[in-house]
Scaffold this motif. Structure first.
Motif, PDB file in Angstrom:
ATOM      1  N   LEU A 156       0.804  -1.220   0.000  1.00 37.33           N
ATOM      2  CA  LEU A 156       0.000   0.000   0.000  1.00 37.33           C
ATOM      3  C   LEU A 156       0.832   1.262   0.000  1.00 37.33           C
ATOM      4  O   LEU A 156       0.529   2.233  -0.703  1.00 37.33           O
ATOM      5  N   ILE A 157       1.920   1.289   0.792  1.00 37.97           N
ATOM      6  CA  ILE A 157       2.689   2.529   0.929  1.00 37.97           C
ATOM      7  C   ILE A 157       3.923   2.554   0.039  1.00 37.97           C
ATOM      8  O   ILE A 157       4.682   3.520   0.069  1.00 37.97           O
ATOM      9  N   GLU A 158       4.123   1.513  -0.751  1.00 40.49           N
ATOM     10  CA  GLU A 158       5.323   1.440  -1.581  1.00 40.49           C
ATOM     11  C   GLU A 158       5.500   2.660  -2.492  1.00 40.49           C
ATOM     12  O   GLU A 158       6.620   3.161  -2.632  1.00 40.49           O
ATOM     13  N   PRO A 159       4.424   3.204  -3.125  1.00 34.65           N
ATOM     14  CA  PRO A 159       4.629   4.367  -4.004  1.00 34.65           C
ATOM     15  C   PRO A 159       5.106   5.618  -3.275  1.00 34.65           C
ATOM     16  O   PRO A 159       5.651   6.530  -3.905  1.00 34.65           O
ATOM     17  N   PHE A 160       4.872   5.682  -1.963  1.00 34.67           N
ATOM     18  CA  PHE A 160       5.182   6.901  -1.207  1.00 34.67           C
ATOM     19  C   PHE A 160       6.490   6.808  -0.432  1.00 34.67           C
ATOM     20  O   PHE A 160       7.166   7.824  -0.220  1.00 34.67           O
ATOM     21  N   LEU A 161       6.840   5.611   0.019  1.00 33.90           N
ATOM     22  CA  LEU A 161       7.918   5.489   0.999  1.00 33.90           C
ATOM     23  C   LEU A 161       9.279   5.885   0.439  1.00 33.90           C
ATOM     24  O   LEU A 161      10.011   6.670   1.071  1.00 33.90           O
ATOM     25  N   LEU A 162       9.653   5.370  -0.715  1.00 30.10           N
ATOM     26  CA  LEU A 162      10.990   5.665  -1.247  1.00 30.10           C
ATOM     27  C   LEU A 162      11.168   7.137  -1.587  1.00 30.10           C
ATOM     28  O   LEU A 162      12.181   7.738  -1.192  1.00 30.10           O
ATOM     29  N   PRO A 163      10.224   7.796  -2.293  1.00 28.92           N
ATOM     30  CA  PRO A 163      10.414   9.234  -2.539  1.00 28.92           C
ATOM     31  C   PRO A 163      10.521  10.061  -1.262  1.00 28.92           C
ATOM     32  O   PRO A 163      11.358  10.965  -1.174  1.00 28.92           O
ATOM     33  N   LEU A 164       9.684   9.761  -0.273  1.00 32.04           N
ATOM     34  CA  LEU A 164       9.738  10.523   0.979  1.00 32.04           C
ATOM     35  C   LEU A 164      11.030  10.252   1.741  1.00 32.04           C
ATOM     36  O   LEU A 164      11.599  11.163   2.360  1.00 32.04           O
ATOM     37  N   ALA A 165      11.507   9.012   1.702  1.00 36.29           N
ATOM     38  CA  ALA A 165      12.760   8.684   2.389  1.00 36.29           C
ATOM     39  C   ALA A 165      13.932   9.425   1.752  1.00 36.29           C
ATOM     40  O   ALA A 165      14.783   9.999   2.455  1.00 36.29           O
TER      41      ALA A 165
END
Length: 512
Positions: free
Chosen positions: A275-284
């Motif tokens: 679910l959060i895969e699209p958001f986690l890497l860019p935010l990290a």
């Protein structure tokens, strides 16, 4: 063996109760002995539990002997015991520093310290989302008191921001937990993993909303951009041992993100998988970029170290966001390194500030501090550890991360951001060391071996010992890199095979 799971909870809780009940009756020396004994016993229980999990697999304790998912489940797997071990080792070093005098600034330091350990250990052991919320609240309430320990306008101001933002996060947590319970009828993590995969299409929107709310809460706890603004002021304003212990608190948010993403929203979660895969890497990666700017522009060493904590969170979640076994294993190795190194730098910053008078930890040239060659040498080693210079643990963690990223579609971004941030960290820490030691008045004596030897006798060894202990733990990660990386690789494999966790907690298939 399963009964040992409750020891890391009961020991600090009972110590906190005893210290509260006797706060007016026993001397500070006795209170210190009780707190140290409880922390060391907790460390022993954690080591025993870790050995049991390594040899026998996942351990489960059903509180009150109520079967899951109806009762409260405490679950010790490799990830849990890894976090418990890091916390216990860190707590021992922070407490040994605090008993040198910091704990005298308030009557309730030791009860709050033990309650914080109780909340941290509970968050790592619970197998239930609602009880995760409960333990979050326990550790946050204790952290409020510890943050304000000693008073002062800076701490009150930072504490107000800390409280308001975390209360908002707690409210969102309740909304998310209530939505999941209303839709799925359970908050047991293993049962959630089963029922999320079988969610009817009509309820998918609510499950997605609840999952994203949980991610927002955990991102706030972890200080992920843009929810990091509370951390630099809070961590740089509080006392040194509290800031050192707080180095693990952001990792609680990272732990929760990893646990929920791999267990509840993993490969088997159907239409809500990853679910959060699209958001986690860019935010990290954005967190890494923003944090390194803070490291470069910080006016004082404590503020700089606070931004280094944010930087470590971004790097850690970058590794987790890769979603692969090597990436998660690299992140778990880096988690231990970054926690110990940041805590050591907070303690060392206090030692430096005590020797510089009114300048404290400000990054301006000032007088030579007592035992400058020794303190400067420790600073140099810590700077090399944090910047990731070979062959130290920071380098090994980042090297494993970059190796794991090579097969990822976003590899150019990961390599570019992480390597640029590492270079910026080297520049910032080199500048800090130069201003604090080499440009100090009379600093020529630093290169004189005779003068250097003479200053060692005047070193504040009781305060330097915990710093050296944390540095030693980072060096252990280097010399024991083989066994440690095998453990983190096995932990990553367990996380990517959530059926093992589910079968351990729910021996019989859960009813739909």
């Amino acid at each position: 063996m399963s009964q040992v799971i409750v020891a890391p909870l009961l020991l600090p809780l009972l110590a906190a109760v005893l210290l509260l009940l006797t706060r007016r009756r026993i001397a500070i020396a006795v209170r210190r002995r009780i707190s140290i004994a409880a922390t060391l016993l907790t460390l022993g229980a954690v080591v025993w539990l870790a050995l049991g999990v390594t040899e026998s697999g996942i351990q489960v304790y059903q509180v009150g002997d109520w079967p899951a998912p109806y009762g409260i489940s405490l679950v010790a797997d490799r990830l849990s015991v890894w976090m418990l071990l890091i916390t216990a080792l860190l707590a021992c070093c922070a407490l040994l520093y605090a008993v040198q005098g910091t704990d005298r600034a308030g009557r309730h330091f030791h009860p709050l310290f033990q309650l914080l350990l109780f909340g941290l250990n509970g968050a790592f052991l619970t197998g239930d989302v609602f009880n995760l919320f409960v333990f979050f609240e326990v550790l946050l309430l204790a952290s409020y008191g510890l943050l304000l320990h000693g008073g002062g306008p800076d701490r009150v101001r930072a504490g107000l921001h800390f409280v308001v933002l975390n209360l908002a996060g707690s409210t969102l947590f309740l909304f998310a937990a209530g939505t999941l319970y209303g839709v799925l009828g359970t908050l047991n993590m293993a049962d959630l993993a089963v029922k999320v995969a079988a969610t009817p299409p009509a309820d998918l929107g609510l499950v997605r909303a609840a999952g994203l709310l949980l991610f927002t809460v955990f991102a706030l706890k972890a200080a992920l951009v843009p929810l990091y603004l509370w951390l630099p002021a809070a961590y740089s304003s509080t006392s040194a041992p509290v800031a050192a212990l707080f180095a693990i608190m952001t990792k609680v948010g990272a732990y929760a993100i990893l646990r929920v993403e791999t267990l509840i929203f993993g490969d088997d979660a159907g239409l809500v998988a990853h679910l959060i895969e699209p958001f986690l890497l860019p935010l990290a990666l954005l967190t890494v970029a923003v944090a390194v700017l803070g490291v470069l522009s910080a006016p004082g060493l404590r503020r700089q170290t606070a931004y280094l904590v944010v930087l470590s969170v971004g790097t850690l979640l970058t590794a987790f966001a890769l979603g692969t076994g090597p990436g998660i294993a690299a992140g778990l190795y880096y988690l231990a390194h970054s926690t110990f190194a940041a805590a050591a730098m907070f303690l060392l910053a206090d030692v430096i500030a005590r020797g510089r008078g009114e300048l404290a930890d400000r990054l301006d040239p000032g007088p030579v501090i007592p035992a400058a060659p020794l303190v400067g040498g420790v600073f140099f080693v810590l700077a090399a550890l944090i910047a990731g210079l070979p062959p130290l643990s920071g380098f090994l963690g980042k090297w494993m991360l970059l190796q794991a990223a090579l097969e990822h579609p976003a590899a150019p971004w990961v390599l570019g951001v992480v390597l640029t941030a590492s270079f910026g960290t080297i520049v910032a820490l080199a500048r800090s060391g130069s201003l604090l030691f080499y440009r100090a008045e009379g600093s020529a004596a630093i290169g004189d071996l005779g003068a250097a030897t003479a200053t060692y006798a005047g070193a504040d060894w009781p305060r330097l010992a915990p710093v050296l202990g944390l540095v030693g733990l980072c060096l252990v990660l280097v010399f024991a890199a083989g066994p440690v990386t095998r453990f983190t690789a096995a932990t990553a494999a367990d996380l990517l095979a959530p059926a093992r966790y589910i079968e351990a907690v729910l021996p019989a298939p859960a009813e739909a």
